[in-house]
Design an enzyme around this catalytic site. Structure first.
Site, PDB file in Angstrom:
ATOM      1  N   CYS A   2     -20.256  34.000 103.381  1.00  0.00           N
ATOM      2  CA  CYS A   2     -19.790  35.256 103.973  1.00  0.00           C
ATOM      3  C   CYS A   2     -18.942  36.034 102.971  1.00  0.00           C
ATOM      4  O   CYS A   2     -18.458  35.476 101.995  1.00  0.00           O
ATOM      5  CB  CYS A   2     -18.949  34.985 105.198  1.00  0.00           C
ATOM      6  SG  CYS A   2     -19.680  33.833 106.342  1.00  0.00           S
ATOM      7  N   ARG A  27     -24.391  38.060  97.901  1.00  0.00           N
ATOM      8  CA  ARG A  27     -24.133  36.713  98.409  1.00  0.00           C
ATOM      9  C   ARG A  27     -25.109  36.321  99.510  1.00  0.00           C
ATOM     10  O   ARG A  27     -25.200  35.147  99.850  1.00  0.00           O
ATOM     11  CB  ARG A  27     -22.706  36.631  98.976  1.00  0.00           C
ATOM     12  CG  ARG A  27     -21.639  36.938  97.977  1.00  0.00           C
ATOM     13  CD  ARG A  27     -20.351  37.342  98.639  1.00  0.00           C
ATOM     14  NE  ARG A  27     -19.661  36.213  99.207  1.00  0.00           N
ATOM     15  CZ  ARG A  27     -18.584  35.654  98.675  1.00  0.00           C
ATOM     16  NH1 ARG A  27     -18.075  36.152  97.576  1.00  0.00           N
ATOM     17  NH2 ARG A  27     -18.020  34.646  99.227  1.00  0.00           N
ATOM     18  N   TRP A  75     -22.774  34.995 106.996  1.00  0.00           N
ATOM     19  CA  TRP A  75     -23.892  34.053 106.810  1.00  0.00           C
ATOM     20  C   TRP A  75     -23.649  33.005 107.877  1.00  0.00           C
ATOM     21  O   TRP A  75     -22.734  32.200 107.784  1.00  0.00           O
ATOM     22  CB  TRP A  75     -23.846  33.476 105.392  1.00  0.00           C
ATOM     23  CG  TRP A  75     -24.808  32.356 105.146  1.00  0.00           C
ATOM     24  CD1 TRP A  75     -24.558  31.029 105.236  1.00  0.00           C
ATOM     25  CD2 TRP A  75     -26.178  32.472 104.748  1.00  0.00           C
ATOM     26  NE1 TRP A  75     -25.685  30.311 104.922  1.00  0.00           N
ATOM     27  CE2 TRP A  75     -26.687  31.157 104.629  1.00  0.00           C
ATOM     28  CE3 TRP A  75     -27.029  33.551 104.495  1.00  0.00           C
ATOM     29  CZ2 TRP A  75     -28.001  30.898 104.243  1.00  0.00           C
ATOM     30  CZ3 TRP A  75     -28.339  33.285 104.118  1.00  0.00           C
ATOM     31  CH2 TRP A  75     -28.807  31.990 103.988  1.00  0.00           C
ATOM     32  N   ASN A 101     -14.141  33.481 106.648  1.00  0.00           N
ATOM     33  CA  ASN A 101     -15.163  32.723 105.903  1.00  0.00           C
ATOM     34  C   ASN A 101     -14.807  31.259 106.036  1.00  0.00           C
ATOM     35  O   ASN A 101     -13.631  30.909 105.975  1.00  0.00           O
ATOM     36  CB  ASN A 101     -15.133  33.050 104.401  1.00  0.00           C
ATOM     37  CG  ASN A 101     -15.639  34.431 104.117  1.00  0.00           C
ATOM     38  OD1 ASN A 101     -16.104  35.118 105.009  1.00  0.00           O
ATOM     39  ND2 ASN A 101     -15.548  34.830 102.859  1.00  0.00           N
ATOM     40  N   GLY A 102     -15.815  30.397 106.124  1.00  0.00           N
ATOM     41  CA  GLY A 102     -15.546  28.963 106.184  1.00  0.00           C
ATOM     42  C   GLY A 102     -15.963  28.385 107.514  1.00  0.00           C
ATOM     43  O   GLY A 102     -16.680  29.031 108.291  1.00  0.00           O
ATOM     44  N   GLU A 487     -40.706  17.432  91.132  1.00  0.00           N
ATOM     45  CA  GLU A 487     -39.750  18.528  91.256  1.00  0.00           C
ATOM     46  C   GLU A 487     -39.286  19.002  89.876  1.00  0.00           C
ATOM     47  O   GLU A 487     -39.162  20.205  89.630  1.00  0.00           O
ATOM     48  CB  GLU A 487     -38.571  18.062  92.138  1.00  0.00           C
ATOM     49  CG  GLU A 487     -37.405  19.026  92.276  1.00  0.00           C
ATOM     50  CD  GLU A 487     -37.771  20.370  92.876  1.00  0.00           C
ATOM     51  OE1 GLU A 487     -38.894  20.562  93.357  1.00  0.00           O
ATOM     52  OE2 GLU A 487     -36.900  21.262  92.842  1.00  0.00           O
ATOM     53  N   LYS A 491     -39.779  22.792  88.461  1.00  0.00           N
ATOM     54  CA  LYS A 491     -38.669  23.631  87.963  1.00  0.00           C
ATOM     55  C   LYS A 491     -39.021  24.203  86.599  1.00  0.00           C
ATOM     56  O   LYS A 491     -38.809  25.376  86.337  1.00  0.00           O
ATOM     57  CB  LYS A 491     -37.353  22.837  87.839  1.00  0.00           C
ATOM     58  CG  LYS A 491     -36.648  22.444  89.095  1.00  0.00           C
ATOM     59  CD  LYS A 491     -36.029  23.580  89.857  1.00  0.00           C
ATOM     60  CE  LYS A 491     -37.007  24.186  90.814  1.00  0.00           C
ATOM     61  NZ  LYS A 491     -37.057  23.686  92.132  1.00  0.00           N
ATOM     62  N   GLU A 494     -41.919  26.928  86.784  1.00  0.00           N
ATOM     63  CA  GLU A 494     -41.691  28.230  87.407  1.00  0.00           C
ATOM     64  C   GLU A 494     -40.739  29.124  86.631  1.00  0.00           C
ATOM     65  O   GLU A 494     -40.854  30.341  86.704  1.00  0.00           O
ATOM     66  CB  GLU A 494     -41.303  28.113  88.880  1.00  0.00           C
ATOM     67  CG  GLU A 494     -40.006  27.438  89.183  1.00  0.00           C
ATOM     68  CD  GLU A 494     -39.737  27.329  90.677  1.00  0.00           C
ATOM     69  OE1 GLU A 494     -40.215  28.134  91.463  1.00  0.00           O
ATOM     70  OE2 GLU A 494     -39.000  26.396  91.051  1.00  0.00           O
ATOM     71  N   HIS A 510     -54.244   5.987  84.253  1.00  0.00           N
ATOM     72  CA  HIS A 510     -55.529   6.304  84.889  1.00  0.00           C
ATOM     73  C   HIS A 510     -56.005   7.709  84.526  1.00  0.00           C
ATOM     74  O   HIS A 510     -56.831   8.274  85.225  1.00  0.00           O
ATOM     75  CB  HIS A 510     -55.412   6.133  86.402  1.00  0.00           C
ATOM     76  CG  HIS A 510     -55.050   4.741  86.807  1.00  0.00           C
ATOM     77  ND1 HIS A 510     -55.937   3.689  86.709  1.00  0.00           N
ATOM     78  CD2 HIS A 510     -53.888   4.205  87.237  1.00  0.00           C
ATOM     79  CE1 HIS A 510     -55.331   2.566  87.096  1.00  0.00           C
ATOM     80  NE2 HIS A 510     -54.080   2.861  87.415  1.00  0.00           N
ATOM     81  N   LYS A 609     -38.621  34.698  96.442  1.00  0.00           N
ATOM     82  CA  LYS A 609     -37.717  33.692  96.994  1.00  0.00           C
ATOM     83  C   LYS A 609     -38.205  33.225  98.366  1.00  0.00           C
ATOM     84  O   LYS A 609     -38.086  32.065  98.718  1.00  0.00           O
ATOM     85  CB  LYS A 609     -36.301  34.277  97.089  1.00  0.00           C
ATOM     86  CG  LYS A 609     -35.247  33.286  97.530  1.00  0.00           C
ATOM     87  CD  LYS A 609     -35.042  32.183  96.506  1.00  0.00           C
ATOM     88  CE  LYS A 609     -34.169  31.059  97.003  1.00  0.00           C
ATOM     89  NZ  LYS A 609     -34.388  29.816  96.246  1.00  0.00           N
TER      90      LYS A 609
HETATM   91  O1  M6R Z   1     -38.066  28.555 101.696  1.00  0.00           O
HETATM   92  P1  M6R Z   1     -38.943  27.359 101.543  1.00  0.00           P
HETATM   93  O2  M6R Z   1     -38.177  26.106 101.285  1.00  0.00           O
HETATM   94  O3  M6R Z   1     -39.896  27.179 102.700  1.00  0.00           O
HETATM   95  O4  M6R Z   1     -39.818  27.653 100.269  1.00  0.00           O
HETATM   96  C1  M6R Z   1     -40.826  26.786  99.847  1.00  0.00           C
HETATM   97  C2  M6R Z   1     -41.250  27.090  98.439  1.00  0.00           C
HETATM   98  O5  M6R Z   1     -41.745  28.397  98.348  1.00  0.00           O
HETATM   99  C3  M6R Z   1     -40.087  26.932  97.459  1.00  0.00           C
HETATM  100  O6  M6R Z   1     -39.523  25.662  97.531  1.00  0.00           O
HETATM  101  C4  M6R Z   1     -40.565  27.177  96.012  1.00  0.00           C
HETATM  102  O7  M6R Z   1     -41.452  26.165  95.637  1.00  0.00           O
HETATM  103  C5  M6R Z   1     -39.373  27.279  95.072  1.00  0.00           C
HETATM  104  N1  M6R Z   1     -39.475  28.442  94.268  1.00  0.00           N
HETATM  105  C6  M6R Z   1     -39.244  26.109  94.168  1.00  0.00           C
HETATM  106  O8  M6R Z   1     -38.188  26.238  93.280  1.00  0.00           O
END
Ligand code: M6R
Length: 614
Positions: A2, A27, A75, A101-102, A487, A491, A494, A510, A609
């Protein structure tokens, strides 16, 4: 999280408050509101769901006059995002208004006591409890606003930054903080308030950062006074802000992603707060209490998610199967929704999503619901479409994630899955009580161990340039660390646009082993666990083909350095929590490689996002 803005002076407060709220938009928030005391002595509160622009539109025909005011972007943590739950909140008499906030952890107890004294509540928030408590004390004990705030703050447990005004005293704002930042700006016969300096720097560079447990008495025409909750006057530490806006928004970090990586210890504390008891030996999730029968009768759990959330789901599967002995499947939501899956009435479907808006995950929920499954959501964004579509769930409470690459949401999701698995295991008696307590205790130690893991940042920053040449990278791990290999690879892909793959280390022979040569960096998660010796053999297989190995190892490891080109040392933890610790160097690695390559880390090409389309 927030955002707070406040003003008291000789100018009109509203334009300053609105500009401040806009400054805090970075934010993330779900609603906003303002309160001003007009020259006629009215305390006008206006609130709107959604963007600050909605608030501006709503205020279009309202009386927004007054040279004292407070404003807030929210938020949601308690209560859905709505105008009703947005701040400021009035006290019962409408004499006081508060922004906060909090999280007030013991709000439910206080609320029950106030209700027993006839106080009715108009929102679902913990914040309203605080303003009602302040007014209750004021009336009952005949104290001033400042004294009542002091007494009230003694009674609350939790984190807060607050600002409160009283329409009967239009020359004063009382502000206080504990674990939530608050800054007072000092101008010429005027004061400003902000949850960071961004709403203030247009007007003054003289600020006081309130310290934990302190209260600011901001009175027009007087010097700023800072006192402790006990009433002791504190020295005024006036600082000069000499930072640009971008820096403030990112908390001094170069990118949101880096900030969010570093926030993780605090985020996990927030995620566990109120769910793990202070002794650190018991977990309670409200969903488990409210939907005990549905969750305990699960014959099978199906996890649906996308991207990073799907990787967290893979870790959740291992936790659920090993601790609770419930069969668990993990599905890409986008595949699940279109492949006519078998869904049974006693299935519990767990939908994981940071944004709570991912279209495929939402569609998977609808499909599973139609077929009679019970749906449990694990989300970050409060009140988003997915938490609304689920039967129950648990928020991860890690605050808004702004960098497109998910970091703190991943560790928050794994933490909630761990707590859920522990709750189910305890109810089903599938692990001995001592083991249950040992695992819960270890979970509470993870934030501290993450702090330690973050100390690898400098080493990783130095290593990063070595890898910028790479066109392909391989990430290997086994057991709980296999999803983490996926993962880590995601990272890197992307944000640096380097092709990377994650593999279970033993599966390499394999097929992917054919790719290994001296130009292929291989990142191996080789922390000490049941499969440690086997992972060492996998590292040797890579080395025998000329591969370049960077290994993540547990402190005290003496074996792997013989076979690896670089080692990154991490604190020891239980096997099931290694991904929480080892995710940090992998996030940092992707981050620093992308920075070295000059990529737009927070907004990588082609990505959004929140993926609200198929
Ligand atoms: O908001 P969500 O967790 O549902 O999003 C899923 C994916 O789009 C998200 O995790 C995406 O893979 C990220 N950019 C990974 O860093």
């Amino acid at each position: 999280m927030c955002g707070i803005v406040g003003y008291i002076g000789t100018k009109q407060a509203y334009p300053i408050l609105i500009k401040g709220l806009k400054r805090l938009e970075y934010r993330g928030y779900d609603s906003a509101g303002v309160a001003m005391i007009s020259a006629g002595g009215d305390l006008n509160v206006y609130k709107a769901k959604g963007k600050v622009d909605n608030l501006i539109e709503y205020c279009g025909d309202k009386d927004v006059s007054g040279s004292i005011g407070i404003a807030h972007t929210r938020w949601a943590t308690h209560g859905e995002p709505s105008a009703r739950n947005a701040h400021p909140h009035y006290s019962r008499s409408h004499n006081l208004a508060i922004i906060h906030n909090g999280i007030i952890e013991n709000y439910a107890d206080i609320k029950t006591k106030l209700q027993a004294n006839g106080i009715e509540f108009r929102s679902d928030t913990d914040t309203e409890v605080l303003v009602q408590l302040v007014e209750y004390i004021m009336v009952k004990k005949n104290l001033s606003l400042l004294e009542s705030v002091q007494v009230a703050l003694h009674q609350v447990v939790g984190a807060y930054a607050i600002a409160i005004v009283d329409k009967r005293d239009p020359c004063q704002i009382i502000a206080a903080r504990k674990q939530s930042p608050l800054v007072v700006g000092i101008g010429e016969n005027e004061f400003f308030l902000g949850s960071d300096a961004s709403p203030i720097i247009d007007y003054t560079d003289k600020v006081v950062y309130l310290e934990d447990g302190n209260i600011a008495v901001i009175r027009l025409g007087e010097e700023l006074k800072v006192i402790s909750v006990l009433g002791e006057e504190q020295d005024l530490k006036v600082k000069t802000v000499d930072i640009d806006l971008g820096q403030i928004e990112k908390g001094g970090y170069k990118h949101f992603m880096l900030k969010e990586i570093f926030e993780q210890p605090e985020c996990l504390k927030n995620c566990m707060r109120g769910r793990i008891n202070v002794e650190g030996n018991h977990v309670t999730l409200s969903a488990m209490i409210d939907y005990h029968r549905q969750l305990l009768s699960a014959k099978r759990i199906v996890i649906v998610a996308c991207g990073t959330s799907w990787h967290a789901g893979l870790i959740g599967k291992q936790l659920i199967e090993s601790l609770c002995r419930i069969p668990c499947e993990v599905e890409y939501a986008s595949e699940f929704r279109y492949r006519n899956p078998v869904v049974m009435k006693d299935d519990v479907v767990i939908a994981i999503s940071q944004s709570g808006e991912t279209a495929d995950t939402l569609a998977a929920i609808h499909l599973a619901k139609e077929q009679g499954a019970f749906i449990y959501g694990i989300c970050n964004a409060i009140g988003a479409s997915i938490p609304r579509a689920t039967d129950t769930g648990t928020y991860i409470h890690v605050g808004p994630e702004i960098g497109v690459a998910s970091t703190k949401a991943f560790t928050g999701q794994v933490t909630v899955l761990s707590m859920l698995a522990l709750c189910l295991a305890a109810e089903r008696n599938t692990i001995p009580p001592e083991l249950y307590q040992q695992i819960v205790k270890e979970l509470t130690l993870i934030p501290g161990k993450m702090e330690q893991a973050l100390k690898t940042n400098g080493q990783i920053e130095n290593l990063a340039p070595i890898f910028t040449y790479a066109r392909n990278c391989l990430y290997l791990g086994r057991g709980y660390n296999y999803p983490l290999a996926l993962e880590g690879a995601l990272k890197l892909k992307e944000i640096s646009y380097i092709h990377a793959e994650g593999y279970p280390a033993a599966e390499m022979k394999h097929g992917p082993i054919a790719l290994i040569d001296s130009e292929m960096p291989v990142f191996v998660i080789a922390t000490r666990d049941r499969l440690y010796e086997k992972v060492i053999s996998n590292i040797q297989e890579v080395r025998a083909r000329g591969g370049r190995v960077t290994a993540l190892v547990t402190e005290g490891d003496t074996q792997i350095q013989k076979f690896a080109d670089h080692i990154i040392t991490l604190p020891d933890t239980l096997e099931c929590f290694q991904p929480l610790i080892a995710s940090i160097p992998l996030q940092l690695l992707a981050y620093h490689i992308a920075v070295c390559k000059g990529k737009d880390v927070d907004r990588p090409r082609n990505l959004a996002k929140s993926v609200t389309v198929e």
